[in-house]
Design a protein around this motif. Structure first.
Motif, PDB file in Angstrom:
ATOM      1  N   SER A 298       1.488   1.009   1.604  1.00 51.94           N
ATOM      2  CA  SER A 298       1.431   0.859   0.157  1.00 51.94           C
ATOM      3  C   SER A 298       1.282   2.209  -0.532  1.00 51.94           C
ATOM      4  O   SER A 298       0.443   3.022  -0.154  1.00 51.94           O
ATOM      5  CB  SER A 298       0.257  -0.048  -0.219  1.00 51.94           C
ATOM      6  N   GLY A 299       2.107   2.437  -1.547  1.00 52.39           N
ATOM      7  CA  GLY A 299       2.080   3.707  -2.257  1.00 52.39           C
ATOM      8  C   GLY A 299       3.120   4.672  -1.740  1.00 52.39           C
ATOM      9  O   GLY A 299       3.244   5.787  -2.235  1.00 52.39           O
ATOM     10  N   LYS A 390      -4.993   8.408  -1.139  1.00 45.36           N
ATOM     11  CA  LYS A 390      -5.907   7.402  -1.709  1.00 45.36           C
ATOM     12  C   LYS A 390      -7.358   7.910  -1.689  1.00 45.36           C
ATOM     13  O   LYS A 390      -8.282   7.198  -1.308  1.00 45.36           O
ATOM     14  CB  LYS A 390      -5.797   6.074  -0.965  1.00 45.36           C
ATOM     15  N   GLU A 554       2.476  11.609  -6.043  1.00 48.91           N
ATOM     16  CA  GLU A 554       2.182  10.220  -5.680  1.00 48.91           C
ATOM     17  C   GLU A 554       2.717   9.253  -6.727  1.00 48.91           C
ATOM     18  O   GLU A 554       3.217   8.178  -6.400  1.00 48.91           O
ATOM     19  CB  GLU A 554       0.677  10.045  -5.497  1.00 48.91           C
ATOM     20  N   MET A 558       5.470   6.368  -6.207  1.00 43.76           N
ATOM     21  CA  MET A 558       5.305   4.985  -6.646  1.00 43.76           C
ATOM     22  C   MET A 558       6.433   4.566  -7.578  1.00 43.76           C
ATOM     23  O   MET A 558       6.929   3.435  -7.501  1.00 43.76           O
ATOM     24  CB  MET A 558       3.951   4.827  -7.343  1.00 43.76           C
TER      25      MET A 558
END
Length: 629
Positions: A298-299, A390, A554, A558
């Motif tokens: 995810s991401g 994250k 980031e 996304m």
């Protein structure tokens, strides 16, 4: 599929220099006799040594359908994964073989051969479901292997795909209390899907026209209209394949050899195999090498072998505890490990670079040391930023700063101690003659005080003229002269040529000189403190700039991922409309609209608020505590 994820850390050396050469596969997920599963420590050790990004190809399917043969071919070997020659399933659990990627030297190809589904000897269908789910969770390309044709029987073998929403959750349990798990988000991190049909003996024709393998699969995945239970059961696996996976690809293979040769396939020469089968296998391998993406989570964060081991442990622990594996939980757990490693790697880089310069201590000036520290700090931060992800509220970036401040203090101490040693040794050398003269009474005569002062001045001049003394040269000189004060006073009192008034003036002059040196030391220390504060301000600014750059990257990742998702959703929607499922197509509109809104969010204000609101709280507070801000 688009290339998603953050840029890889640049290497200054051969990317495969430290590659853990694997002669044979090892078991990654062990399927124990009591029905439980566990991660094999040997496999984890191998993965933890792989710092390259990994392309993970897993193969699933009914047992004894030739899965292992295809994986061996991908590994560039005739054997490795056990082929077997009986009706027994040879592969238990999930086996792993890490090999250098043949098309990309900066990536590692991780091949996973799974235990055959539907093995009658197991008697535990739940075990099959978990093996299938883990293959999905760990891979970037999932290969489904079946025999014959893509018919309803083949689809029935894929019933495991319909259970994925029960076996896998996107969000954690806490998040799902407020938000239902959106299965449409599976496509964001699920692998691409490749269907291999073995022993295919039909013509690729549809309504009398030649079709491609991909068109054959697309036609097999078409949905039926209707609301009956039979229609829903027919549609369910097809909808799951369409909605959960992407880049649906199909390969059909002729029978590779005679039945006798099939029973000993790992020892059969390629020249003995069917020519069409060999060519089909080559096309399959080339496609996998060229199109399989690096495993991402995810991401859009691309993971290394070490990260793959982390998420494998997280998923298996969740399954063993009786809970449903959550992709979000696995990412959070991996982030903690990777961010801790990022701190350690950043600190290690700082130490490595500083230690290369310790032999050059003491530095001549404060600026020289500060520039060295700044260069090492910047490289440490660069390493940290390349590995971390994250890092909520910049918790780990703050830890890095805290550790760097501690290490900096240690190197400051070493630099000062080196200066003190150098200065003391120099003074010992320069004062040797004067001390010998004192011992022999050279200055204990009439006019001796004047001779002593002249030699002392000569010593000071020679000392101050010498280079390489470091930052503590004035302090060490001051301490040395203080130690000589008693001797100087004794010589002064003993000198009969001086009147009492002259002796008092000499004492006053000595005290004034000492006070002047103290003032000079204070001014030097204040100037060094000012330069240090300026340097720390620049370091803080560097943290802010590098954090903003990382967050921008980031956000761009996304955005690209959302744009890719939008295109995938639009393709699904178009297919639904073309097949006459207008209602299903309309139901997808909310997902598409949400993704478009997320993609259009302004970035600059978001970053500005985040930098001002978070970084000073986590990193800035550390700098303030040390007087930097």
């Amino acid at each position: 599929m688009m290339d998603r994820g953050s840029p890889a850390l640049e290497e200054d050396q051969d990317p495969h220099k430290d590659f853990p050469k694997m002669e044979h596969p090892v078991c990654l997920i062990e399927n124990l006799e009591d029905g439980t599963i566990q991660v094999n420590e040997d496999a984890l050790n191998i993965l933890s040594s792989i710092n390259q990004k990994v392309v993970v190809v897993a193969i699933v399917g009914k047992y004894r359908t030739g899965k292992s043969y295809l994986m061996n071919r991908l590994a560039g070997s005739k054997n490795g994964f056990s082929l077997g020659s009986t009706v027994q399933s040879m592969t238990k659990g999930i086996w792993m073989w890490c090999v250098p990627h043949p098309f990309n030297s900066e990536q590692t190809l991780v091949l996973m051969d799974t235990e055959g589904l539907g093995d009658v000897e197991k008697g535990n269908s739940q075990n099959d479901s978990w093996i299938f789910a883990l293959a999905v969770l760990l891979s970037s390309t999932l290969v489904f292997n079946s025999i014959g044709t893509i018919d309803q029987q083949a689809m029935d073998q894929l019933h495991y795909v319909t259970e994925l929403t029960e076996k896998i959750k996107i969000k954690s349990a806490d998040q799902e209390a407020d938000l239902d798990d959106d299965s449409s988000e599976f496509k964001r991190t699920f692998p691409s899907f490749v269907w291999c049909v073995r022993d295919f003996n039909l013509e690729l024709k549809l309504d009398g026209k030649d079709i491609t393998e991909d068109e054959y699969l697309k036609n097999a995945l078409k949905l039926k209209k209707g609301l009956s239970a039979a229609v829903q059961n027919y549609n369910l696996p097809r909808e799951c394949l369409l909605h959960y996976f992407h880049s649906h690809k199909c390969f059909v293979f002729d029978r590779p050899a005679s039945k006798a040769d099939l029973q000993n396939l790992d020892n059969v020469e390629e020249s003995q195999l069917d020519v069409s089968f060999v060519e089909q296998t080559r096309k399959f391998c080339d496609y996998i090498y060229s199109n399989s993406q690096v495993k991402s989570i995810s991401g859009g964060y691309k993971i290394t072998g070490r990260g793959l081991g982390d998420i494998a442990v997280s998923y298996v622990e969740a399954i063993s505890s009786g809970s449903v594996p959550s992709m979000e939980n696995a990412v959070v757990a991996m982030a903690k490990l990777e961010n801790s490693r990022a701190v350690a790697e950043g600190l290690s880089k700082y130490n490595e670079m500083m230690n290369q310069n310790v032999s050059k201590f003491p530095t001549e000036t404060c600026e020289e040391f500060l520039n060295l520290d700044k260069e090492c700090h910047a490289k440490a931060l660069d390493v940290f930023m390349s590995l971390s992800f994250k890092d909520e509220n910049q918790e780990y970036q703050g830890k890095l700063v805290e550790e760097l401040l501690i290490k900096n203090a240690e190197y400051v101490r070493q630099n000062e101690e080196a200066s003190v040693r150098k200065c003391k040794a120099l003074l010992e050398e320069l004062s040797a003659g004067m001390k010998e003269a004192i011992k022999n009474g050279k200055f204990s005569v009439a006019g001796g005080y004047k001779l002593f002062i002249e030699e002392k001045k000569t010593l000071e001049v020679n000392y101050l003229k010498a280079t390489g003394k470091g930052l503590k040269h004035l302090e060490v000189l001051q301490d040395f002269l203080k130690e000589m004060e008693h001797t100087e006073s004794t010589i002064l009192l003993a000198d009969k040529t001086l009147e009492e008034k002259e002796k008092k003036l000499a004492e006053q002059r000595k005290q004034a000189e000492a006070a002047e040196r103290e003032k000079e030391i204070m001014e030097k220390n204040n100037l060094e403190l000012q330069k240090k504060q300026e340097n720390d301000q620049q370091t803080y600014k560097m943290h802010v700039e590098m954090l903003e750059k990382k967050m921008t990257e980031e956000q761009e990742n996304m955005k690209r991922e959302n744009e890719w998702m939008i295109q995938e959703k639009l393709k699904e929607q178009k297919e639904m409309m073309e097949q006459g499922f207008k209602r299903k197509a309309e139901m997808m509109e909310d997902d598409i609209k949400r993704l478009k809104e997320e993609t259009k969010k302004p970035q600059r204000s978001f970053f500005g608020n985040l930098i001002k609101g978070i970084l000073p709280g986590a990193v800035g507070s550390l700098l303030k505590r040390t007087g930097i801000l």
